[in-house]
Write an enzyme that holds these catalytic residues in place. Structure first.
Site, mmCIF file in Angstrom:
data_model
loop_
_atom_site.group_PDB
_atom_site.id
_atom_site.type_symbol
_atom_site.label_atom_id
_atom_site.label_comp_id
_atom_site.label_asym_id
_atom_site.label_seq_id
_atom_site.Cartn_x
_atom_site.Cartn_y
_atom_site.Cartn_z
ATOM 1 N N PHE A 11 3.659 -9.432 5.173
ATOM 2 C CA PHE A 11 4.865 -10.132 5.661
ATOM 3 C C PHE A 11 6.279 -9.301 5.937
ATOM 4 O O PHE A 11 6.791 -9.188 6.842
ATOM 5 C CB PHE A 11 5.000 -11.404 4.584
ATOM 6 C CG PHE A 11 6.523 -11.960 4.811
ATOM 7 C CD1 PHE A 11 7.151 -12.426 5.884
ATOM 8 C CD2 PHE A 11 7.069 -12.267 3.381
ATOM 9 C CE1 PHE A 11 8.270 -13.168 5.825
ATOM 10 C CE2 PHE A 11 8.188 -12.782 3.371
ATOM 11 C CZ PHE A 11 8.793 -13.045 4.654
ATOM 12 N N ASN A 13 -5.244 -2.469 4.643
ATOM 13 C CA ASN A 13 -6.661 -2.898 4.501
ATOM 14 C C ASN A 13 -6.836 -4.234 4.901
ATOM 15 O O ASN A 13 -7.840 -4.985 4.832
ATOM 16 C CB ASN A 13 -7.501 -2.657 3.489
ATOM 17 C CG ASN A 13 -6.746 -3.276 2.080
ATOM 18 O OD1 ASN A 13 -5.925 -3.946 2.226
ATOM 19 N ND2 ASN A 13 -7.563 -3.306 0.900
ATOM 20 N N THR A 19 -4.641 -9.486 2.748
ATOM 21 C CA THR A 19 -3.487 -10.539 2.952
ATOM 22 C C THR A 19 -2.892 -10.455 4.096
ATOM 23 O O THR A 19 -1.910 -11.448 4.414
ATOM 24 C CB THR A 19 -2.834 -10.510 1.652
ATOM 25 O OG1 THR A 19 -1.998 -9.380 1.391
ATOM 26 C CG2 THR A 19 -3.509 -10.739 0.334
ATOM 27 N N ASP A 76 -7.791 1.342 2.673
ATOM 28 C CA ASP A 76 -7.286 0.868 1.150
ATOM 29 C C ASP A 76 -6.790 1.962 0.640
ATOM 30 O O ASP A 76 -7.379 3.010 0.401
ATOM 31 C CB ASP A 76 -8.756 0.495 0.610
ATOM 32 C CG ASP A 76 -8.557 0.355 -0.819
ATOM 33 O OD1 ASP A 76 -7.565 0.201 -1.278
ATOM 34 O OD2 ASP A 76 -9.748 -0.271 -1.374
ATOM 35 N N VAL A 77 -5.479 1.789 0.342
ATOM 36 C CA VAL A 77 -4.556 2.876 -0.267
ATOM 37 C C VAL A 77 -4.827 3.088 -1.844
ATOM 38 O O VAL A 77 -4.438 4.043 -2.380
ATOM 39 C CB VAL A 77 -3.116 2.441 -0.193
ATOM 40 C CG1 VAL A 77 -2.841 2.505 1.420
ATOM 41 C CG2 VAL A 77 -2.640 1.459 -0.814
ATOM 42 N N TYR A 100 -0.158 -8.786 -11.923
ATOM 43 C CA TYR A 100 0.931 -8.613 -11.079
ATOM 44 C C TYR A 100 2.037 -7.933 -11.741
ATOM 45 O O TYR A 100 2.259 -6.768 -11.073
ATOM 46 C CB TYR A 100 1.286 -9.659 -10.251
ATOM 47 C CG TYR A 100 2.347 -9.592 -9.036
ATOM 48 C CD1 TYR A 100 1.981 -8.778 -7.962
ATOM 49 C CD2 TYR A 100 3.632 -10.230 -9.080
ATOM 50 C CE1 TYR A 100 2.753 -8.450 -6.966
ATOM 51 C CE2 TYR A 100 4.409 -10.117 -8.178
ATOM 52 C CZ TYR A 100 4.074 -9.320 -6.891
ATOM 53 O OH TYR A 100 5.022 -8.882 -5.787
ATOM 54 N N LYS A 128 3.142 -3.775 -11.438
ATOM 55 C CA LYS A 128 4.455 -3.388 -10.935
ATOM 56 C C LYS A 128 5.244 -2.689 -12.182
ATOM 57 O O LYS A 128 5.847 -1.814 -11.720
ATOM 58 C CB LYS A 128 5.104 -4.537 -10.286
ATOM 59 C CG LYS A 128 4.665 -5.160 -9.150
ATOM 60 C CD LYS A 128 4.698 -4.437 -7.871
ATOM 61 C CE LYS A 128 4.208 -5.100 -6.827
ATOM 62 N NZ LYS A 128 4.076 -4.201 -5.542
ATOM 63 N N TYR A 167 7.284 10.316 -12.174
ATOM 64 C CA TYR A 167 7.089 11.619 -10.907
ATOM 65 C C TYR A 167 8.534 12.235 -10.728
ATOM 66 O O TYR A 167 8.448 13.279 -10.424
ATOM 67 C CB TYR A 167 6.479 10.808 -9.620
ATOM 68 C CG TYR A 167 4.793 11.084 -9.572
ATOM 69 C CD1 TYR A 167 4.086 10.167 -10.417
ATOM 70 C CD2 TYR A 167 4.663 12.030 -8.850
ATOM 71 C CE1 TYR A 167 2.864 10.436 -10.258
ATOM 72 C CE2 TYR A 167 3.105 12.169 -8.633
ATOM 73 C CZ TYR A 167 2.357 11.517 -9.390
ATOM 74 O OH TYR A 167 0.819 11.746 -9.252
ATOM 75 N N THR A 207 11.381 -14.080 -1.305
ATOM 76 C CA THR A 207 11.831 -13.632 0.132
ATOM 77 C C THR A 207 10.948 -14.531 1.113
ATOM 78 O O THR A 207 9.964 -14.675 0.770
ATOM 79 C CB THR A 207 11.549 -11.963 0.554
ATOM 80 O OG1 THR A 207 12.479 -11.057 -0.303
ATOM 81 C CG2 THR A 207 11.897 -11.941 2.095
#
Ligand code: NAD
Length: 332
Positions: A27, A48, A51, A72-73, A161, A165, A175, A191
């Protein structure tokens, strides 16, 4: 327009020549890729399609600046050539989707983020992490500023989830500190807009689909719980403004105009011209009672704030979904 030269969103940087966007078929991703391409940036989308809407890349795919790779990351990013922007959007985002894919959601937040950070570090690219207001959990502070640490359950139904995150944010921060990666974190609040899947379980598409289909509008709990809804174009402009800035701190991207879920249902019903009743159903476990961003940091540090009112954004959204309902009714 010169390739990679942006208008409006350029602040610290003049433009991105080549971006890699994970989750670019989703989206927010589709809209963000469209905007980047319109600004002259070459875009490689890694997705991938777990969704994504099946037709989400039909228009973008016609643009020579855009390329989609089925990937697929969590396994590899593998993009050759120069890259000056990496945006990591890939993740299940609706509660229904991450309940269905709890482990995949953890991996894409953990391993997916690590591989994206490696790519950005190696190429010297700006890295933008799509984090979420869910890092604040069911917040005890209102509105939520970026310094608020949240009220999150590590084992609750939304934990895969929220915690993925939170881990991703910690990883991006590490990093930046240890490897000097130019990483920044966007904490995106709810959103909505055209391009959502009608059946993705999120508030706005659910209500609009029910109203247009002549079914009762389901509101969870008493409907007095609040949400702050940001129109997709405002969110995407916020993300690109943040990417273009030299900001290194987490920034809330959301609309601070707070309203009850019940009010949203009544607005949707009015805009759809529907007379469907509102039906109250049991609340989800861990469903936040209030959600409202403090966006002072976005306003002061990157000069962003949302511009599209809920009524205007919702009218555009209803019009978009109505097109699908008409097509379905005509068997197209
Ligand atoms: P979406 O589900 O529409 O899009 C996510 C995309 O990621 C999909 O195209 C999906 O196929 C892809 N994806 C998932 N796992 C993948 C993997 N392992 N490899 C490659 N691709 C993968 O969700 P969205 O609403 O566009 O959200 C995008 C991002 O923004 C997410 O990271 C989400 O957490 C964040 N976010 C969104 C909102 C919102 O209201 N839309 C709010 C807060 C945060």
């Amino acid at each position: 327009m010169t390739r990679g030269t942006r208008q409006g969103e350029g602040r610290a940087r003049d433009g991105f020549a080549r971006a890699v966007v994970s989750g670019g078929a989703g989206f927010l991703g589709t809209r963000l890729c469209e905007r980047l391409v319109a600004l002259g940036t070459e875009v490689v989308c890694l997705d991938n399609f777990v969704t994504a809407r099946p037709d989400s890349l039909v228009e973008l795919g016609k643009d020579p600046l855009f390329r989609a790779v089925d990937r697929d990351v969590t396994t590899a990013w593998e993009v050759s050539g120069e890259v000056d922007l990496v945006v990591h959007l890939a993740s299940a985002a609706s509660p229904q989707d991450y309940a269905r894919m709890p482990l995949e959601t953890m991996w894409v937040g953990a391993q997916g983020t690590r591989l994206g950070l490696e790519l950005a570090t190696e190429r010297g690219a700006r890295f933008l992490l799509a984090s979420t207001s869910e890092v604040y959990g069911d917040p005890l502070q209102h509105p939520q500023g970026e310094d608020y640490r949240g009220n999150v359950s590590p084992t609750g139904p939304r934990s895969v989830y929220d915690e993925a995150k939170r881990y991703a944010e910690a990883l991006a921060t590490a990093y930046r500190k240890q490897r000097g990666t130019d990483a920044v974190i966007a904490r995106i609040f709810n959103t909505y807009g055209p391009g959502m899947r009608a059946d993705d379980g999120r508030l706005v598409p659910t209500l609009v689909d029910q109203a247009l289909g002549g079914r009762p509008l389901t509101v969870t709990g008493t409907g007095t719980q609040t949400r702050s809804l940001c129109y997709v174009d405002d969110t995407v402009r916020g993300l690109l403004t943040l990417a273009a800035s030299d900001c290194s701190e987490p920034v809330n991207i959301g609309n601070p105009w707070e309203c009850s879920v019940d009010w949203v249902a009544r607005l949707v019903r009015e805009l759809c011209g529907s007379s469907s009743p509102i039906e109250y159903v049991p609340a989800f476990a861990d469903d936040p009672r209030r959600r409202c961003p403090d966006i002072s940091r976005a306003v002061e540090n990157i000069g962003w704030n949302p511009e599209i009112s809920l009524r205007e954004g919702m009218s555009r959204t209803v019009a978009w979904f109505a097109g699908f309902h008409r097509a379905d009714a005509h068997g197209e």
